[in-house]
Enzyme design. Sequence first.
Site, PDB file in Angstrom:
ATOM      1  N   LYS A  20       1.674   5.945  11.443  1.00 44.54           N
ATOM      2  CA  LYS A  20       1.829   4.544  12.121  1.00 44.54           C
ATOM      3  C   LYS A  20       1.585   4.433  10.672  1.00 44.54           C
ATOM      4  O   LYS A  20       1.857   2.723  10.469  1.00 44.54           O
ATOM      5  CB  LYS A  20       0.719   4.230  12.726  1.00 44.54           C
ATOM      6  CG  LYS A  20       1.029   4.409  14.641  1.00 44.54           C
ATOM      7  CD  LYS A  20       0.391   3.540  15.394  1.00 44.54           C
ATOM      8  CE  LYS A  20       1.053   3.775  17.077  1.00 44.54           C
ATOM      9  NZ  LYS A  20       1.277   2.740  17.979  1.00 44.54           N
ATOM     10  N   ASP A  69       5.867   2.746   8.860  1.00 47.50           N
ATOM     11  CA  ASP A  69       6.663   2.694   9.452  1.00 47.50           C
ATOM     12  C   ASP A  69       7.371   1.184   9.955  1.00 47.50           C
ATOM     13  O   ASP A  69       8.138   1.103  11.125  1.00 47.50           O
ATOM     14  CB  ASP A  69       5.954   3.384  10.847  1.00 47.50           C
ATOM     15  CG  ASP A  69       5.160   2.759  11.702  1.00 47.50           C
ATOM     16  OD1 ASP A  69       4.821   1.158  10.767  1.00 47.50           O
ATOM     17  OD2 ASP A  69       4.798   3.010  13.176  1.00 47.50           O
ATOM     18  N   VAL A 113       6.064  -1.232  11.004  1.00 48.83           N
ATOM     19  CA  VAL A 113       5.571  -2.084  11.776  1.00 48.83           C
ATOM     20  C   VAL A 113       3.977  -2.097  11.393  1.00 48.83           C
ATOM     21  O   VAL A 113       3.157  -1.137  11.526  1.00 48.83           O
ATOM     22  CB  VAL A 113       4.855  -1.005  13.791  1.00 48.83           C
ATOM     23  CG1 VAL A 113       4.222  -1.889  14.061  1.00 48.83           C
ATOM     24  CG2 VAL A 113       6.975  -0.977  13.718  1.00 48.83           C
ATOM     25  N   ASP A 169       0.807  -2.532  12.311  1.00 49.14           N
ATOM     26  CA  ASP A 169      -0.554  -2.070  13.512  1.00 49.14           C
ATOM     27  C   ASP A 169      -1.748  -2.390  13.326  1.00 49.14           C
ATOM     28  O   ASP A 169      -2.505  -2.502  14.086  1.00 49.14           O
ATOM     29  CB  ASP A 169      -0.486  -0.131  13.405  1.00 49.14           C
ATOM     30  CG  ASP A 169       1.523   0.052  13.524  1.00 49.14           C
ATOM     31  OD1 ASP A 169       1.218   0.175  14.787  1.00 49.14           O
ATOM     32  OD2 ASP A 169       1.590   0.243  12.678  1.00 49.14           O
ATOM     33  N   ASP A 195      -1.577  -1.211   6.289  1.00 51.38           N
ATOM     34  CA  ASP A 195      -0.955  -0.160   6.745  1.00 51.38           C
ATOM     35  C   ASP A 195       0.790  -0.351   5.984  1.00 51.38           C
ATOM     36  O   ASP A 195       1.606   0.901   5.685  1.00 51.38           O
ATOM     37  CB  ASP A 195      -0.509   0.456   8.213  1.00 51.38           C
ATOM     38  CG  ASP A 195      -0.351  -0.468   8.808  1.00 51.38           C
ATOM     39  OD1 ASP A 195      -0.078  -1.780   8.939  1.00 51.38           O
ATOM     40  OD2 ASP A 195       0.690   0.099  10.306  1.00 51.38           O
ATOM     41  N   GLU A 245      15.927 -14.098   5.306  1.00 53.00           N
ATOM     42  CA  GLU A 245      15.034 -14.890   4.273  1.00 53.00           C
ATOM     43  C   GLU A 245      14.535 -13.364   3.561  1.00 53.00           C
ATOM     44  O   GLU A 245      14.303 -12.353   4.168  1.00 53.00           O
ATOM     45  CB  GLU A 245      14.112 -14.591   6.303  1.00 53.00           C
ATOM     46  CG  GLU A 245      12.613 -15.556   5.550  1.00 53.00           C
ATOM     47  CD  GLU A 245      11.336 -15.882   6.506  1.00 53.00           C
ATOM     48  OE1 GLU A 245      11.484 -15.389   7.457  1.00 53.00           O
ATOM     49  OE2 GLU A 245      10.297 -15.766   6.268  1.00 53.00           O
ATOM     50  N   ASP A 254      12.471 -10.819   2.480  1.00 49.51           N
ATOM     51  CA  ASP A 254      10.319 -10.403   2.711  1.00 49.51           C
ATOM     52  C   ASP A 254      10.121 -10.225   1.319  1.00 49.51           C
ATOM     53  O   ASP A 254       8.782  -9.872   1.522  1.00 49.51           O
ATOM     54  CB  ASP A 254      10.690  -9.206   3.726  1.00 49.51           C
ATOM     55  CG  ASP A 254      11.220 -10.422   5.577  1.00 49.51           C
ATOM     56  OD1 ASP A 254      10.566 -11.050   5.662  1.00 49.51           O
ATOM     57  OD2 ASP A 254      11.699 -10.392   5.799  1.00 49.51           O
ATOM     58  N   ASP A 310      15.550  -6.753   0.449  1.00 44.73           N
ATOM     59  CA  ASP A 310      16.029  -6.703   1.358  1.00 44.73           C
ATOM     60  C   ASP A 310      17.463  -7.626   1.872  1.00 44.73           C
ATOM     61  O   ASP A 310      17.921  -7.444   2.788  1.00 44.73           O
ATOM     62  CB  ASP A 310      15.107  -7.300   2.875  1.00 44.73           C
ATOM     63  CG  ASP A 310      14.425  -8.624   2.369  1.00 44.73           C
ATOM     64  OD1 ASP A 310      13.918  -8.589   1.091  1.00 44.73           O
ATOM     65  OD2 ASP A 310      13.827  -8.884   3.150  1.00 44.73           O
ATOM     66  N   HIS A 366      -1.077 -10.607 -32.179  1.00 45.83           N
ATOM     67  CA  HIS A 366      -0.793  -9.825 -33.430  1.00 45.83           C
ATOM     68  C   HIS A 366      -0.375 -10.832 -34.515  1.00 45.83           C
ATOM     69  O   HIS A 366       0.273 -10.122 -35.637  1.00 45.83           O
ATOM     70  CB  HIS A 366      -0.766  -8.480 -33.614  1.00 45.83           C
ATOM     71  CG  HIS A 366       0.548  -7.893 -34.118  1.00 45.83           C
ATOM     72  ND1 HIS A 366       1.248  -7.239 -32.533  1.00 45.83           N
ATOM     73  CD2 HIS A 366       1.420  -7.892 -35.022  1.00 45.83           C
ATOM     74  CE1 HIS A 366       2.159  -7.069 -32.918  1.00 45.83           C
ATOM     75  NE2 HIS A 366       2.753  -6.872 -34.156  1.00 45.83           N
ATOM     76  N   ASP A 413      -2.478  -7.699 -25.460  1.00 47.15           N
ATOM     77  CA  ASP A 413      -2.326  -8.483 -27.089  1.00 47.15           C
ATOM     78  C   ASP A 413      -0.940  -9.765 -26.906  1.00 47.15           C
ATOM     79  O   ASP A 413      -0.024  -9.454 -26.852  1.00 47.15           O
ATOM     80  CB  ASP A 413      -0.953  -7.437 -27.829  1.00 47.15           C
ATOM     81  CG  ASP A 413      -0.142  -7.381 -29.560  1.00 47.15           C
ATOM     82  OD1 ASP A 413      -0.892  -8.656 -29.851  1.00 47.15           O
ATOM     83  OD2 ASP A 413       0.198  -6.622 -30.092  1.00 47.15           O
ATOM     84  N   SER A 416       7.957  -7.712 -32.947  1.00 49.51           N
ATOM     85  CA  SER A 416       6.869  -7.974 -32.380  1.00 49.51           C
ATOM     86  C   SER A 416       7.175  -8.928 -31.609  1.00 49.51           C
ATOM     87  O   SER A 416       7.777 -10.248 -32.706  1.00 49.51           O
ATOM     88  CB  SER A 416       5.975  -7.305 -33.716  1.00 49.51           C
ATOM     89  OG  SER A 416       5.222  -6.129 -33.252  1.00 49.51           O
TER      90      SER A 416
HETATM   91  N1  ARG Z   1       4.082  -3.977 -34.537  1.00 51.90           N
HETATM   92  C1  ARG Z   1       5.564  -3.916 -34.409  1.00 51.90           C
HETATM   93  C2  ARG Z   1       6.595  -5.218 -34.952  1.00 51.90           C
HETATM   94  O1  ARG Z   1       5.273  -5.529 -35.897  1.00 51.90           O
HETATM   95  C3  ARG Z   1       6.353  -3.819 -33.429  1.00 51.90           C
HETATM   96  C4  ARG Z   1       6.175  -2.396 -33.387  1.00 51.90           C
HETATM   97  C5  ARG Z   1       7.351  -1.626 -32.312  1.00 51.90           C
HETATM   98  N2  ARG Z   1       7.466  -0.583 -32.463  1.00 51.90           N
HETATM   99  C6  ARG Z   1       8.008   0.343 -31.870  1.00 51.90           C
HETATM  100  N3  ARG Z   1       8.548   1.708 -31.842  1.00 51.90           N
HETATM  101  N4  ARG Z   1       8.649   0.450 -30.224  1.00 51.90           N
HETATM  102  O2  ARG Z   1       7.219  -5.555 -34.668  1.00 51.90           O
END
Ligand code: ARG
Length: 604
Positions: free
Chosen positions: A244, A247, A249, A251, A257, A286, A288, A294, A402, A450, A546
């Site tokens: 069940k 499916d 439903v 249940d 489930d 609606e 879902d 859907d 970074h 990051d 990046s």
């Molecule tokens: N750390 C990189 C930057 O400072 C990005 C590196 C992404 N490298 C990759 N092979 N997708 O831009």
Amino acid sequence: MTLAHLILLLLYLHLSSSRSTPASGPPQEDLVEQKCLLQKYTHRSCNKVFCQPWQRCIEGTCLCKLPYQCPKAGTPVCATNGRSYPTYCHQKSFECLHPEIKFLNNGTCTTEGKFNVSLIYGNTDTEGIVQVKLVNQDEQMFICKNSWSMTEANVACLDLGFPQGVRDIQGRFNIPLNLRINDTECLHVRCRGVETSLAECTFTRRRTKTPHGLAGVVCYTQHEDFPTSQSFQCVNGKHIPQEKACDGVNDCGDQSDELCCKGCRGTAFLCKSGVCIPNKYKCNGEVDCITGDDESGCEEDRQRKIHKGLARSDQGEETEIETEETEMLTPDMDTERKRIKSLLPKLSCGVKRNTHTRRKRVIGGKPAEVGDYPWQVAIKDGTRINCGGIYIGGCWILTAAHCVRASKYRNYQIWTALLDWLKPNSQLAVQGVSRVIVHENYNGATYQNDIALIEMRKPPGKKECELPHSIPACVPWSPYLFQPNDRCIISGWGREKDNQKVYSLRWGEVNLIGNCSEFYPGRYYEKEMQCAGTSDGSIDACKGDSGGPLVCKDVNNVTYVWGIVSWGENCGQPEFPGVYTRVANYFDWISYHVGRPLVSQHNV
Ligand code: ARG
């Protein structure tokens, strides 16, 4: 054999061995995603389902709204405490906080108004034939068996004080013979399955010639539970037969489930998010599935149905409904629920204004045109542009941790609507930065977390940031919105394969990659990171991309920022796909800093 082939071979061996590990291997068990079950998802898990309009999604759970957060428009509703509420939403939100106070009737409270459900002719008080006395009706009435399913039975048991809902809708009841003859006048009931009281379901009376049989129910109690190795354990503790699960439903009663499915049994519809829903919810107007699938492609669906309908009447086949008259006895609160849903505030994000589909590098990508990536920004650090960013609304830019330092916020400029930074276009705008928020758990050695937010400076005397040529990308609130093999887009001003500098915005299509630990053993953190690339590695992000976007479009062409360019071994090598910060994992972190209303598309 190249290294890439070897890795693919190892990957294949791993997959095929792990597939055969579960000892009990009836094929139906394959429909359930075991790892997902550990998350204990229920009908209140907004990673998997939409919350009710009287709830809001906080850290993955649908919690009660306060009544004043409901839309004001509507008509009064009476609850079992004898009090009137301004709308159904107000009553439901009050009930959400005080579960013993249930819905009684639509309209203000009257003194005689009473609703009552009871079970009779059963052998114990957990079972029997369902008897109801509706508000504004004098007699006790029965419900027709043919209108009775697990959905309605769950609501009835919940209403009767069995929190785990129904065990079975079959049972041996001691119905007196004279009732059997009389059952041409039973009630039809239709529930949506989200109700807490049968009074919320819609009752109709249909006088028919043929007897129907009466609806009965066996409600669930834990002490009568006999789990076997073949049972599926619901999150609410109930055991149901394995077959069940998945499916369509509910249940379990808590929907657990149906929320971790790789496929669905019978005619049930599988949402891309791994949820099975009844086939009748497909194209019912609606949404879902949180992934929206859907309600997509429904025009064709309707056309096909109309076609079939015509074909049938041509052949003179008639499916006469046995009904002689249908009398509505209670209002349709399901329609009212939908109406309230439509009144909730909607967020505008991820939709481009003018989608000029003029077609055909990021490594191996193609040059972008104005308006193609209205969420893409460049972060200028002093005199250099080393990173991209993503506009997510208000004054907020998402980027990689970074790329920035919180203390250096004065050095940064956000360039929006930029295409080529050697030949600036007219739409280009430059914004100052008032604050940088770096994720508190960012780890520069492992690239975990990051992610960072940049708040742009508001123009003097203004309360909002003004970016006429920028459009925010939507922030994904659930990790189930996109899946491995979905096609997504990366964009940026990063270097080309030959390390050549790039001055114009380039873009490329990549696929989301699952099981990325295979490529980066010990360095890939599945919950926090997402790999993406192409099988030949020809499209990839590189140095300078990046902080920029990996965006994916849902079935309605709404764009989400699924990833932030983070790291990767070299650039453009198939054995080393690009690694992106998995933005969905940081939805709560982002909304905490920028404010929920800015990024919450649903269930605010
Ligand atoms: N750390 C990189 C930057 O400072 C990005 C590196 C992404 N490298 C990759 N092979 N997708 O831009």
